[in-house]
Design a protein around this motif. Structure first.
Motif, PDB file in Angstrom:
ATOM      1  N   LEU A 381       0.814  -1.219   0.000  1.00 14.95           N
ATOM      2  CA  LEU A 381       0.000   0.000   0.000  1.00 14.95           C
ATOM      3  C   LEU A 381       0.848   1.269   0.000  1.00 14.95           C
ATOM      4  N   LEU A 382       2.124   1.165   0.407  1.00 17.15           N
ATOM      5  CA  LEU A 382       3.031   2.309   0.407  1.00 17.15           C
ATOM      6  C   LEU A 382       4.266   1.981  -0.418  1.00 17.15           C
ATOM      7  N   ASP A 383       4.774   2.988  -1.102  1.00 15.58           N
ATOM      8  CA  ASP A 383       5.997   2.841  -1.885  1.00 15.58           C
ATOM      9  C   ASP A 383       7.181   2.669  -0.922  1.00 15.58           C
ATOM     10  N   PRO A 384       7.870   1.534  -0.955  1.00 22.13           N
ATOM     11  CA  PRO A 384       8.946   1.295   0.032  1.00 22.13           C
ATOM     12  C   PRO A 384      10.117   2.261  -0.117  1.00 22.13           C
ATOM     13  N   GLU A 385      10.451   2.668  -1.346  1.00 27.36           N
ATOM     14  CA  GLU A 385      11.567   3.611  -1.531  1.00 27.36           C
ATOM     15  C   GLU A 385      11.219   4.975  -0.948  1.00 27.36           C
ATOM     16  N   ALA A 386       9.994   5.433  -1.202  1.00 32.94           N
ATOM     17  CA  ALA A 386       9.563   6.712  -0.638  1.00 32.94           C
ATOM     18  C   ALA A 386       9.526   6.623   0.886  1.00 32.94           C
ATOM     19  N   LEU A 387       9.075   5.489   1.401  1.00 33.22           N
ATOM     20  CA  LEU A 387       9.011   5.317   2.858  1.00 33.22           C
ATOM     21  C   LEU A 387      10.404   5.394   3.460  1.00 33.22           C
ATOM     22  N   ALA A 388      11.367   4.788   2.800  1.00 28.94           N
ATOM     23  CA  ALA A 388      12.741   4.840   3.296  1.00 28.94           C
ATOM     24  C   ALA A 388      13.278   6.266   3.302  1.00 28.94           C
ATOM     25  N   ALA A 389      12.751   7.101   2.380  1.00 29.43           N
ATOM     26  CA  ALA A 389      13.169   8.501   2.303  1.00 29.43           C
ATOM     27  C   ALA A 389      12.344   9.407   3.216  1.00 29.43           C
ATOM     28  N   GLY A 390      11.415   8.792   3.962  1.00 28.45           N
ATOM     29  CA  GLY A 390      10.648   9.570   4.934  1.00 28.45           C
ATOM     30  C   GLY A 390       9.324  10.109   4.440  1.00 28.45           C
ATOM     31  N   TRP A 391       8.792   9.508   3.353  1.00 28.68           N
ATOM     32  CA  TRP A 391       7.525   9.995   2.811  1.00 28.68           C
ATOM     33  C   TRP A 391       6.440   8.925   2.906  1.00 28.68           C
ATOM     34  N   PHE A 392       5.218   9.357   3.212  1.00 26.85           N
ATOM     35  CA  PHE A 392       4.032   8.501   3.137  1.00 26.85           C
ATOM     36  C   PHE A 392       3.517   8.632   1.706  1.00 26.85           C
ATOM     37  N   GLU A 393       3.831   7.649   0.868  1.00 27.62           N
ATOM     38  CA  GLU A 393       3.494   7.734  -0.560  1.00 27.62           C
ATOM     39  C   GLU A 393       2.688   6.505  -0.964  1.00 27.62           C
ATOM     40  N   PRO A 394       1.356   6.637  -1.106  1.00 23.15           N
ATOM     41  CA  PRO A 394       0.548   5.470  -1.456  1.00 23.15           C
ATOM     42  C   PRO A 394       0.878   4.941  -2.852  1.00 23.15           C
ATOM     43  N   THR A 395       0.867   3.636  -2.991  1.00 26.37           N
ATOM     44  CA  THR A 395       0.903   3.000  -4.309  1.00 26.37           C
ATOM     45  C   THR A 395      -0.493   3.096  -4.922  1.00 26.37           C
ATOM     46  N   LEU A 396      -0.653   2.554  -6.137  1.00 24.03           N
ATOM     47  CA  LEU A 396      -1.977   2.530  -6.752  1.00 24.03           C
ATOM     48  C   LEU A 396      -2.972   1.814  -5.841  1.00 24.03           C
ATOM     49  N   SER A 397      -2.588   0.665  -5.298  1.00 28.00           N
ATOM     50  CA  SER A 397      -3.466  -0.055  -4.368  1.00 28.00           C
ATOM     51  C   SER A 397      -3.691   0.759  -3.105  1.00 28.00           C
ATOM     52  N   GLY A 398      -2.644   1.462  -2.660  1.00 28.67           N
ATOM     53  CA  GLY A 398      -2.766   2.275  -1.460  1.00 28.67           C
ATOM     54  C   GLY A 398      -3.718   3.440  -1.626  1.00 28.67           C
TER      55      GLY A 398
END
Length: 414
Positions: A381-398
């Motif tokens: 549900l979240l983009d793992p690369e964006a999460l590692a960079a400190g962002w809450f970034e939903p994927t298409l499913s997210g």
């Protein structure tokens, strides 16, 4: 139409708590102008709208701009007195949005006049975005040139669908075949154009939806909004669904249509920046809606309009007659308000920012959210690369499950 929220009764003079002035200089200010008139009331719509036959003298289109000028004067006074001022030397207005209803049922000269009235009282920021919603069958090249000359910069065109039977179900009055011509008029006037689409109409197939999205892309708009149809209980469509005359939209079908519109728009070079909105570039995003999603300050004018200034939400009398009568008597048209406490403001901040790409920092989330974020990323549900960079970034499913994620995160707020 939905009932208005419950809240405290605001003062008749409309004054706001002095707390709204704290930090006002660091917040942007937007204006929303509600034009409540429509030729017909669409069966799915639960907005605060009225046909000409419902309204008498004092509440109709002929009296609208005079009443609006009274509310503009009141807002300027209230903002100045609260320390959130927007007069000469005060805050500049970043965006203006005319919504409805059908704002373009008013003549172009009237809309231009309202914008002149705003300019006479407020200072607009350099490059301020000025949008009006419009129905395709209310526009002409001359109408659009008048708006452009007055300072409008953007048209949000209610296309909804390119399929005739879908438009009939929605009670839309325009011909789908007219959209490309109207879009060309908008571009010729030097205005940006957004096409607004609705998916999930009863009887709309996945191929119908594909047809609509491809027809919108063929017009090469600057921006596309695609909203899932919500069947509201008090609408004519709500009654038809309850009686079994129309089927209720299916959640799996809605998800399929969302995935399709994202695929087609991405393939044409559009990028999502909010769950229901895509643009060609950052310059063609709807800055006014971004102000809402960022919980900035905005003042809403007109019957039933809502405002948000410095953590205080307030709303006007819904019926044009009640709105007009209060203004004519020298009173504020606001009939209710809510002073948001800190936890509520925090919940709303997360709820809104979670819908926008690269807007919500994970270090601004409640304590204890790390485990939830890891779970969301593990579920895709979240983009793992964006999460590692400190962002809450939903994927298409997210994006399809954004509300679910927000509920779980905000449950952590004390």
């Amino acid at each position: 139409m939905p009932a208005q929220p419950e809240g405290e009764t605001p003062p008749l003079d409309g004054r706001l708590p002095l707390s709204v002035g704290e930090g006002a200089a660091d917040r942007t200010l937007s204006l929303y102008v509600h034009v409540p008139y429509c030729r017909v009331r669409c069966g799915y719509c639960d907005f605060n709208t009225y046909t000409a036959e419902e309204l008498g003298p004092g509440a109709n289109r002929a009296d609208y701009s005079e009443n609006l000028a009274r509310e503009l004067d009141l807002s300027l006074r209230v903002l100045e007195e609260s320390g959130a001022g927007a007069g000469p030397g005060g805050r500049e207005v970043s965006t203006i949005f005319f919504g409805g209803g059908t704002p373009t049922l008013l003549s172009a000269d009237v809309l231009a006049g309202v914008l002149r009235d705003i300019r006479a009282r407020f200072t607009l920021a350099a490059g301020a975005e000025v949008t009006t919603e419009a129905n395709p069958d209310t526009l002409s090249p001359e109408y659009l040139r008048t708006l452009a000359d007055a300072g409008f910069t953007r048209i949000s065109l209610g296309m909804q669908s390119a399929v005739p039977h879908v438009l009939r179900t929605l009670d839309r009055t325009h011909e789908a075949s007219r959209i490309p011509e109207v879009v060309s008029w908008v571009k010729d006037a030097g205005l940006q154009v957004s096409l607004d689409l609705i998916y999930g109409t009863p009887g709309e197939s996945l191929e119908d939806w594909r047809t609509s999205v491809e027809a919108a892309l063929a017009c090469a708009p600057d921006h596309v909004s695609a909203y899932s149809l919500i069947v509201e209980p008090g609408t004519r469509m709500g009654v038809q669904v309850r009686r079994g005359e129309l089927p209720m939209p299916d959640e799996d079908d809605l998800a399929d249509k969302y995935e399709l519109v994202d695929e087609l728009l991405a393939g044409a070079g559009y990028r999502w920046y909010e769950v229901s909105n895509w643009s060609r570039s950052e310059d063609t995003r709807c800055a006014h809606n971004m102000a809402y999603w960022r919980n900035a300050d905005w003042w809403g004018y007109g019957p039933g309009a809502h405002s948000h200034i410095g953590g205080v939400r307030f709303w006007n009398a819904k019926h044009p007659r009640a709105w007009s009568d209060r203004l004519t008597a020298g009173h504020s048209p606001a009939v209710g308000r809510e002073v948001l406490d800190v936890p509520t403001q925090e919940i709303e901040r997360i709820m809104l920012a979670a819908r926008i790409t690269h807007e919500l920092r994970t270090d601004s989330l409640p304590a204890g959210s790390g485990a939830l974020l890891a779970e969301f990323a593990g579920d895709g549900l979240l983009d793992p690369e964006a999460l590692a960079a400190g962002w809450f970034e939903p994927t298409l499913s997210g994006r399809l499950l954004a509300d679910h994620m927000v509920r779980r995160l905000t449950d952590l707020i004390a």
